[in-house]
Design an enzyme around this catalytic site. Sequence first.
Site, PDB file in Angstrom:
ATOM      1  N   HIS A  91       0.809  -1.210   0.000  1.00 62.51           N
ATOM      2  CA  HIS A  91       0.000   0.000   0.000  1.00 62.51           C
ATOM      3  C   HIS A  91       0.847   1.268   0.000  1.00 62.51           C
ATOM      4  CE1 HIS A  91      -3.360  -2.510   0.159  1.00 62.51           C
ATOM      5  NE2 HIS A  91      -4.223  -1.611   0.590  1.00 62.51           N
ATOM      6  N   ASP A 151      -5.560   5.164  10.202  1.00 64.30           N
ATOM      7  CA  ASP A 151      -7.001   5.302   9.909  1.00 64.30           C
ATOM      8  C   ASP A 151      -7.525   4.038   9.241  1.00 64.30           C
ATOM      9  OD1 ASP A 151      -6.876   7.855  10.840  1.00 64.30           O
ATOM     10  OD2 ASP A 151      -6.655   8.766   8.863  1.00 64.30           O
ATOM     11  N   GLU A 227      -8.543  14.303  15.006  1.00 65.95           N
ATOM     12  CA  GLU A 227      -8.021  14.538  13.659  1.00 65.95           C
ATOM     13  C   GLU A 227      -8.747  15.740  13.072  1.00 65.95           C
ATOM     14  OE1 GLU A 227      -7.818  11.419  10.774  1.00 65.95           O
ATOM     15  OE2 GLU A 227      -6.491  10.162  11.997  1.00 65.95           O
TER      16      GLU A 227
HETATM   17  C1  LIG Z   1      -5.891   3.394   2.101  1.00 69.49           C
HETATM   18  C2  LIG Z   1      -4.656   3.742   2.887  1.00 69.49           C
HETATM   19  C3  LIG Z   1      -4.777   4.376   4.108  1.00 69.49           C
HETATM   20  C4  LIG Z   1      -3.648   4.708   4.855  1.00 69.49           C
HETATM   21  N1  LIG Z   1      -3.798   5.308   6.056  1.00 69.49           N
HETATM   22  C5  LIG Z   1      -2.724   5.640   6.788  1.00 69.49           C
HETATM   23  C6  LIG Z   1      -2.854   6.271   8.058  1.00 69.49           C
HETATM   24  O1  LIG Z   1      -3.940   6.555   8.511  1.00 69.49           O
HETATM   25  N2  LIG Z   1      -1.729   6.551   8.758  1.00 69.49           N
HETATM   26  C7  LIG Z   1      -0.485   6.232   8.295  1.00 69.49           C
HETATM   27  O2  LIG Z   1       0.487   6.475   8.999  1.00 69.49           O
HETATM   28  N3  LIG Z   1      -0.335   5.657   7.099  1.00 69.49           N
HETATM   29  C8  LIG Z   1      -1.410   5.366   6.332  1.00 69.49           C
HETATM   30  N4  LIG Z   1      -1.251   4.794   5.104  1.00 69.49           N
HETATM   31  C9  LIG Z   1       0.095   4.610   4.591  1.00 69.49           C
HETATM   32  C10 LIG Z   1       0.672   3.283   5.067  1.00 69.49           C
HETATM   33  O3  LIG Z   1       0.942   3.318   6.440  1.00 69.49           O
HETATM   34  C11 LIG Z   1       2.016   2.985   4.381  1.00 69.49           C
HETATM   35  O4  LIG Z   1       1.901   3.116   3.006  1.00 69.49           O
HETATM   36  C12 LIG Z   1       2.486   1.581   4.750  1.00 69.49           C
HETATM   37  O5  LIG Z   1       3.849   1.461   4.421  1.00 69.49           O
HETATM   38  C13 LIG Z   1       1.705   0.546   3.979  1.00 69.49           C
HETATM   39  O6  LIG Z   1       1.789  -0.692   4.619  1.00 69.49           O
HETATM   40  P1  LIG Z   1       1.964  -1.995   3.751  1.00 69.49           P
HETATM   41  O7  LIG Z   1       1.805  -3.156   4.678  1.00 69.49           O
HETATM   42  O8  LIG Z   1       1.088  -2.006   2.558  1.00 69.49           O
HETATM   43  O9  LIG Z   1       3.503  -1.836   3.364  1.00 69.49           O
HETATM   44  P2  LIG Z   1       4.282  -1.926   1.957  1.00 69.49           P
HETATM   45  O10 LIG Z   1       3.793  -0.849   1.044  1.00 69.49           O
HETATM   46  O11 LIG Z   1       4.199  -3.309   1.459  1.00 69.49           O
HETATM   47  O12 LIG Z   1       5.738  -1.611   2.456  1.00 69.49           O
HETATM   48  C14 LIG Z   1       6.064  -0.304   2.929  1.00 69.49           C
HETATM   49  C15 LIG Z   1       7.532  -0.266   3.379  1.00 69.49           C
HETATM   50  O13 LIG Z   1       7.707  -1.116   4.499  1.00 69.49           O
HETATM   51  C16 LIG Z   1       8.689  -2.117   4.232  1.00 69.49           C
HETATM   52  N5  LIG Z   1       8.212  -3.343   4.893  1.00 69.49           N
HETATM   53  C17 LIG Z   1       6.986  -3.916   4.765  1.00 69.49           C
HETATM   54  N6  LIG Z   1       6.905  -4.985   5.579  1.00 69.49           N
HETATM   55  C18 LIG Z   1       8.092  -5.093   6.218  1.00 69.49           C
HETATM   56  C19 LIG Z   1       8.612  -6.007   7.185  1.00 69.49           C
HETATM   57  N7  LIG Z   1       7.881  -7.010   7.669  1.00 69.49           N
HETATM   58  N8  LIG Z   1       9.879  -5.813   7.606  1.00 69.49           N
HETATM   59  C20 LIG Z   1      10.630  -4.779   7.145  1.00 69.49           C
HETATM   60  N9  LIG Z   1      10.185  -3.874   6.231  1.00 69.49           N
HETATM   61  C21 LIG Z   1       8.926  -4.044   5.788  1.00 69.49           C
HETATM   62  C22 LIG Z   1       8.731  -2.207   2.721  1.00 69.49           C
HETATM   63  O14 LIG Z   1       9.971  -2.692   2.243  1.00 69.49           O
HETATM   64  C23 LIG Z   1       8.504  -0.774   2.315  1.00 69.49           C
HETATM   65  O15 LIG Z   1       9.681  -0.034   2.425  1.00 69.49           O
HETATM   66  C24 LIG Z   1      -2.359   4.431   4.339  1.00 69.49           C
HETATM   67  C25 LIG Z   1      -2.227   3.809   3.095  1.00 69.49           C
HETATM   68  C26 LIG Z   1      -3.362   3.467   2.374  1.00 69.49           C
HETATM   69  C27 LIG Z   1      -3.198   2.837   1.024  1.00 69.49           C
END
Ligand SMILES: Cc1cc2nc3c(=O)[nH]c(=O)nc-3n(C[C@H](O)[C@H](O)[C@H](O)COP(=O)(O)OP(=O)(O)OC[C@H]3O[C@@H](n4cnc5c(N)ncnc54)[C@H](O)[C@@H]3O)c2cc1C
Length: 478
Positions: A91, A151, A227
């Site tokens: 994400h 969120d 917020e």
């Molecule tokens: C609809 C939506 C709502 C959101 N709302 C919020 C919010 O309210 N607050 C907020 O702070 N953020 C929010 N985000 C952003 C979100 O927190 C970040 O984009 C987060 O990185 C996404 O998590 P993911 O599991 O999809 O990670 P990915 O996109 O898969 O990875 C993100 C990063 O983390 C690293 N990573 C992932 N897993 C691991 C692991 N196990 N060990 C080491 N590194 C790892 C990856 O290499 C990459 O650098 C939102 C995003 C979306 C799409």
Amino acid sequence: MIAFIDRFVHDNDLDFMPEPQTAEQDSDVLSLFNGVDLEFGGSAAGKDFGGLQFSKPLAVIKPSGTDDVAKVIRLASRSQHLTVAARGNGHSVNGQAMAHRGMVIDMQAIESRIDVDPIAAHADVSGGALWEDVLKRCVLEYGLAPRSWTDYLGLTVGGTLSNAGLSGQAFIYGPQTENVTEMEVVTGNGDVLVRWIRVVYSEFSEFTRDAELLVTQQEGDSFDYVEGFVFVNNDDPVNGWPSVPLDSNQSFDPTRIPRSAGPVLYCLEMALHYKIHEPPSVVDTRVERLIGGLRFVEGLRFTVDVRYMEFLMRVKRVEKEAKENGIWEAPHPWLNLFVSKRDIADFDRLVFKNILNQGVGGPMLVYPLLRSKWDNRTSVVLPEGEIFYLVALLRSCFPYPKGLAAEEMVVQNQEIVQICTKFGFDFKLYFPHYNSREEWKQHFGNQWIRFQERKSSFDPMAILAPGQKIFPRNWQPS
Ligand SMILES: Cc1cc2nc3c(=O)[nH]c(=O)nc-3n(C[C@H](O)[C@H](O)[C@H](O)COP(=O)(O)OP(=O)(O)OC[C@H]3O[C@@H](n4cnc5c(N)ncnc54)[C@H](O)[C@@H]3O)c2cc1C
């Protein structure tokens, strides 16, 4: 142990891996994994939620445990070029979890572990677990819940902890990264309800005054969540008045808006937890005590009472609707910034009231956070001063001819960043994304040396995190 390789692409740069063109060559490559069981399959690891970056990995690994992860990294260290990215739920919006012609490790493939110790009040959770599953396990089975959230909860624990993890509880407990060593918990069992309130402001100065007042109260003397967001002063269904009411029985009465109001309005959003057995009059009194001094527009106050879990899962509904109308899969050129309290009024004048006075096709969050709630040993970089604002422009691309195209949104984001720079704002990007080392150095400022030293110590060959584009393989500290 089962690990899957989902995709191979050709890569002439790999000095130790043959191009996998035939079944024999495939098995040559597979043999390098020495002891790890592999399978082929499809994968979406070359794209992410942002829909702006596309980068083919050499392979997607589905590890069955940490041993597999270690093996992949050992394997990568034998090459001059190979990089490894962890992928949570993909994400990110700027390719942070991608590895161009490298290995992407699908962290969700590791069997999710959510071990809750109700006596010690902590949970031991695997990095690939989704926050929504953590919530369900902790609340439904133990009546406990982590304190700090995002969120939206369809994100992995590892994914948000790689950044910070922010929502309306961060002013009390700090970001999620502050709550991890022993994940601290509060009771949040099935009989907890939430009084969820939105109030509207026409003046930015009054909105910020009240928001700052709420987040700087003594713990226990404020709401459990605060917020805020900016919306457009018209009837646009996505960005305007209809985006404010909390349920379909409520309506926004525009005749309440003062004549002096500008092109955008502001909404402060708060939530207070209470027990189902508390008499309504007691809850009302607590709410009125907290809200009494606030200067929102009379008649533009919206309230609902919801279950605690329903509140935390509130963005799930948005996800469902967005999936139904195709917006979830469309590009999301998001821009997230931290802007200092000193500069937030100028930001409002130049950006919200001017560039963004037609909205962004999605929420425009703006709310204050406290620097003292963040551990300064992490690599996140914040503006100076105790109070700073999160500004999140959560854009969605609507099908032509409605709204801007993704490229135009990216240009608008750049324009906003340029304005912040030109006017000397004290600001930093959240989920930073840069293309040159110089820009990264500037981002880290006086923390750059420390950051470099850590990279040298923990990942000296720069195998990990290629998606951030900070350190190329085999870099030298400068
Ligand atoms: C609809 C939506 C709502 C959101 N709302 C919020 C919010 O309210 N607050 C907020 O702070 N953020 C929010 N985000 C952003 C979100 O927190 C970040 O984009 C987060 O990185 C996404 O998590 P993911 O599991 O999809 O990670 P990915 O996109 O898969 O990875 C993100 C990063 O983390 C690293 N990573 C992932 N897993 C691991 C692991 N196990 N060990 C080491 N590194 C790892 C990856 O290499 C990459 O650098 C939102 C995003 C979306 C799409």
